[in-house]
Design a protein around this motif. Structure first.
Motif, mmCIF file in Angstrom:
data_model
loop_
_atom_site.group_PDB
_atom_site.id
_atom_site.type_symbol
_atom_site.label_atom_id
_atom_site.label_comp_id
_atom_site.label_asym_id
_atom_site.label_seq_id
_atom_site.Cartn_x
_atom_site.Cartn_y
_atom_site.Cartn_z
ATOM 1 N N VAL A 32 -2.130 35.067 -23.606
ATOM 2 C CA VAL A 32 -3.368 34.314 -23.801
ATOM 3 C C VAL A 32 -4.552 35.227 -23.483
ATOM 4 O O VAL A 32 -4.506 36.002 -22.533
ATOM 5 C CB VAL A 32 -3.389 33.027 -22.936
ATOM 6 N N SER A 33 -5.565 35.142 -24.320
ATOM 7 C CA SER A 33 -6.765 35.945 -24.120
ATOM 8 C C SER A 33 -7.829 35.117 -23.413
ATOM 9 O O SER A 33 -8.084 33.972 -23.787
ATOM 10 C CB SER A 33 -7.308 36.428 -25.467
ATOM 11 N N LEU A 34 -8.461 35.729 -22.427
ATOM 12 C CA LEU A 34 -9.585 35.088 -21.750
ATOM 13 C C LEU A 34 -10.912 35.708 -22.178
ATOM 14 O O LEU A 34 -11.966 35.331 -21.672
ATOM 15 C CB LEU A 34 -9.434 35.206 -20.232
ATOM 16 N N ALA A 35 -10.867 36.640 -23.125
ATOM 17 C CA ALA A 35 -12.063 37.384 -23.529
ATOM 18 C C ALA A 35 -13.209 36.479 -23.976
ATOM 19 O O ALA A 35 -14.366 36.768 -23.692
ATOM 20 C CB ALA A 35 -11.712 38.381 -24.632
ATOM 21 N N ASN A 36 -12.908 35.388 -24.655
ATOM 22 C CA ASN A 36 -13.960 34.485 -25.128
ATOM 23 C C ASN A 36 -14.347 33.428 -24.099
ATOM 24 O O ASN A 36 -15.201 32.598 -24.373
ATOM 25 C CB ASN A 36 -13.522 33.805 -26.431
ATOM 26 N N SER A 37 -13.729 33.456 -22.945
ATOM 27 C CA SER A 37 -13.988 32.436 -21.922
ATOM 28 C C SER A 37 -15.187 32.762 -21.049
ATOM 29 O O SER A 37 -15.745 31.867 -20.415
ATOM 30 C CB SER A 37 -12.760 32.266 -21.028
ATOM 31 N N PHE A 38 -15.598 34.011 -20.993
ATOM 32 C CA PHE A 38 -16.648 34.402 -20.063
ATOM 33 C C PHE A 38 -17.991 33.758 -20.392
ATOM 34 O O PHE A 38 -18.738 33.391 -19.494
ATOM 35 C CB PHE A 38 -16.769 35.924 -20.000
ATOM 36 N N ASP A 39 -18.296 33.600 -21.672
ATOM 37 C CA ASP A 39 -19.551 32.945 -22.049
ATOM 38 C C ASP A 39 -19.492 31.441 -21.819
ATOM 39 O O ASP A 39 -20.467 30.828 -21.416
ATOM 40 C CB ASP A 39 -19.874 33.218 -23.529
ATOM 41 N N LYS A 40 -18.329 30.836 -22.076
ATOM 42 C CA LYS A 40 -18.171 29.386 -21.923
ATOM 43 C C LYS A 40 -18.124 28.963 -20.467
ATOM 44 O O LYS A 40 -18.560 27.870 -20.121
ATOM 45 C CB LYS A 40 -16.879 28.921 -22.598
ATOM 46 N N PHE A 41 -17.528 29.806 -19.630
ATOM 47 C CA PHE A 41 -17.317 29.462 -18.223
ATOM 48 C C PHE A 41 -17.890 30.578 -17.340
ATOM 49 O O PHE A 41 -17.184 31.513 -16.964
ATOM 50 C CB PHE A 41 -15.828 29.262 -17.940
ATOM 51 N N PRO A 42 -19.186 30.492 -16.990
ATOM 52 C CA PRO A 42 -19.840 31.551 -16.219
ATOM 53 C C PRO A 42 -19.151 31.882 -14.891
ATOM 54 O O PRO A 42 -19.237 33.001 -14.414
ATOM 55 C CB PRO A 42 -21.251 31.006 -15.977
ATOM 56 N N GLY A 43 -18.428 30.924 -14.325
ATOM 57 C CA GLY A 43 -17.720 31.167 -13.065
ATOM 58 C C GLY A 43 -16.639 32.236 -13.194
ATOM 59 O O GLY A 43 -16.193 32.797 -12.197
ATOM 60 N N LEU A 44 -16.217 32.511 -14.428
ATOM 61 C CA LEU A 44 -15.202 33.545 -14.656
ATOM 62 C C LEU A 44 -15.823 34.931 -14.826
ATOM 63 O O LEU A 44 -15.111 35.919 -14.970
ATOM 64 C CB LEU A 44 -14.362 33.212 -15.899
ATOM 65 N N GLY A 45 -17.141 34.998 -14.797
ATOM 66 C CA GLY A 45 -17.858 36.262 -14.998
ATOM 67 C C GLY A 45 -17.334 37.453 -14.203
ATOM 68 O O GLY A 45 -17.196 38.545 -14.757
ATOM 69 N N PRO A 46 -17.019 37.279 -12.903
ATOM 70 C CA PRO A 46 -16.520 38.423 -12.134
ATOM 71 C C PRO A 46 -15.235 39.041 -12.699
ATOM 72 O O PRO A 46 -14.911 40.189 -12.416
ATOM 73 C CB PRO A 46 -16.271 37.828 -10.746
ATOM 74 N N LEU A 47 -14.510 38.292 -13.522
ATOM 75 C CA LEU A 47 -13.268 38.826 -14.091
ATOM 76 C C LEU A 47 -13.517 39.820 -15.214
ATOM 77 O O LEU A 47 -12.583 40.464 -15.697
ATOM 78 C CB LEU A 47 -12.381 37.684 -14.603
ATOM 79 N N GLN A 48 -14.763 39.994 -15.622
ATOM 80 C CA GLN A 48 -15.084 40.999 -16.628
ATOM 81 C C GLN A 48 -14.906 42.406 -16.074
ATOM 82 O O GLN A 48 -14.802 43.365 -16.838
ATOM 83 C CB GLN A 48 -16.497 40.793 -17.155
ATOM 84 N N ASP A 49 -14.865 42.527 -14.765
ATOM 85 C CA ASP A 49 -14.532 43.806 -14.129
ATOM 86 C C ASP A 49 -13.027 44.004 -14.319
ATOM 87 O O ASP A 49 -12.223 43.222 -13.807
ATOM 88 C CB ASP A 49 -14.900 43.751 -12.645
ATOM 89 N N LYS A 50 -12.648 45.024 -15.075
ATOM 90 C CA LYS A 50 -11.239 45.220 -15.431
ATOM 91 C C LYS A 50 -10.334 45.390 -14.205
ATOM 92 O O LYS A 50 -9.207 44.908 -14.202
ATOM 93 C CB LYS A 50 -11.099 46.405 -16.374
ATOM 94 N N ALA A 51 -10.837 46.040 -13.175
ATOM 95 C CA ALA A 51 -10.035 46.220 -11.961
ATOM 96 C C ALA A 51 -9.789 44.874 -11.278
ATOM 97 O O ALA A 51 -8.692 44.617 -10.770
ATOM 98 C CB ALA A 51 -10.725 47.189 -11.009
ATOM 99 N N ALA A 52 -10.804 44.032 -11.281
ATOM 100 C CA ALA A 52 -10.659 42.696 -10.682
ATOM 101 C C ALA A 52 -9.696 41.856 -11.516
ATOM 102 O O ALA A 52 -8.813 41.187 -10.971
ATOM 103 C CB ALA A 52 -12.016 42.012 -10.573
ATOM 104 N N PHE A 53 -9.840 41.889 -12.845
ATOM 105 C CA PHE A 53 -8.971 41.106 -13.729
ATOM 106 C C PHE A 53 -7.504 41.483 -13.532
ATOM 107 O O PHE A 53 -6.623 40.629 -13.552
ATOM 108 C CB PHE A 53 -9.377 41.309 -15.196
ATOM 109 N N ALA A 54 -7.261 42.749 -13.307
ATOM 110 C CA ALA A 54 -5.888 43.267 -13.154
ATOM 111 C C ALA A 54 -5.176 42.691 -11.935
ATOM 112 O O ALA A 54 -3.953 42.791 -11.828
ATOM 113 C CB ALA A 54 -5.904 44.789 -13.078
ATOM 114 N N LYS A 55 -5.895 42.065 -11.017
ATOM 115 C CA LYS A 55 -5.300 41.531 -9.792
ATOM 116 C C LYS A 55 -4.825 40.080 -9.932
ATOM 117 O O LYS A 55 -4.575 39.402 -8.942
ATOM 118 C CB LYS A 55 -6.294 41.652 -8.640
ATOM 119 N N ALA A 56 -4.665 39.618 -11.158
ATOM 120 C CA ALA A 56 -4.178 38.253 -11.386
ATOM 121 C C ALA A 56 -2.819 38.071 -10.728
ATOM 122 O O ALA A 56 -1.968 38.964 -10.767
ATOM 123 C CB ALA A 56 -4.067 37.986 -12.885
ATOM 124 N N GLN A 57 -2.622 36.908 -10.117
ATOM 125 C CA GLN A 57 -1.345 36.623 -9.451
ATOM 126 C C GLN A 57 -1.103 35.124 -9.391
ATOM 127 O O GLN A 57 -2.005 34.331 -9.632
ATOM 128 C CB GLN A 57 -1.347 37.204 -8.042
#
Length: 151
Positions: A32-57
């Motif tokens: 599943v792609s979250l790439a289009n979610s950042f504009d719709k859900f501003p709370g996900l903005g910090p996940l645009q940092d690739k290093a932060a996104f990589a820490k999904a668990q």
């Protein structure tokens, strides 16, 4: 493959381009792609940092959410399941129906009430055990137009 009463995750792996590889407890696997979610859900903005996104668990033994603890961000397994079904739909009508439910965060009961059908029918469409008719996809689009006017 047994159906889930409520989607639970077995594992998650962050991939390039803001995608998640998800394996659910019933054995189904999706990307599943979250790439289009950042504009719709501003709370996900910090996940645009690739290093932060990589820490999904996921929390071991639970599987109800994908989490980024350092950022205090969680996405529910049920939300991800709906998004995955929409993004990986086998035909256009199924994609429209799944995307409509996912984007509007509708439960089976809410979707059934909106379309004048039963929750059981909504479930059959959502799991793929029944094909989504074209008129249902069109009804989903009409419902969205109606609700945009009311907002």
């Amino acid at each position: 493959m047994a159906t889930m009463k409520r989607p639970r995750l077995e594992s998650v792996k962050a991939l390039a381009d803001y995608r998640l590889q998800l394996v659910f407890r019933d054995g189904s696997a999706y990307t599943v792609s979250l790439a289009n979610s950042f504009d719709k859900f501003p709370g996900l903005g910090p996940l645009q940092d690739k290093a932060a996104f990589a820490k999904a668990q996921i929390i071991e033994g639970e599987g109800w959410t994908v989490e980024w603890p350092e950022l205090d961000i969680q996405i529910g397994a049920d939300t991800l399941w709906l998004d995955a079904r929409a993004q990986n739909a086998v035909d256009e009508n199924t994609r429209v129906f799944a995307q409509w439910r996912a984007e509007n965060r509708l439960t089976l009961t809410q979707a059934a009430q909106a379309l004048g059908m039963t929750p059981r029918t909504m479930s059959a469409y959502g799991t793929g055990s029944r094909p989504v008719p074209r008129y249902v996809a069109l009804a989903c689009k009409g419902w969205e137009v109606e609700h945009r006017r009311q907002a």
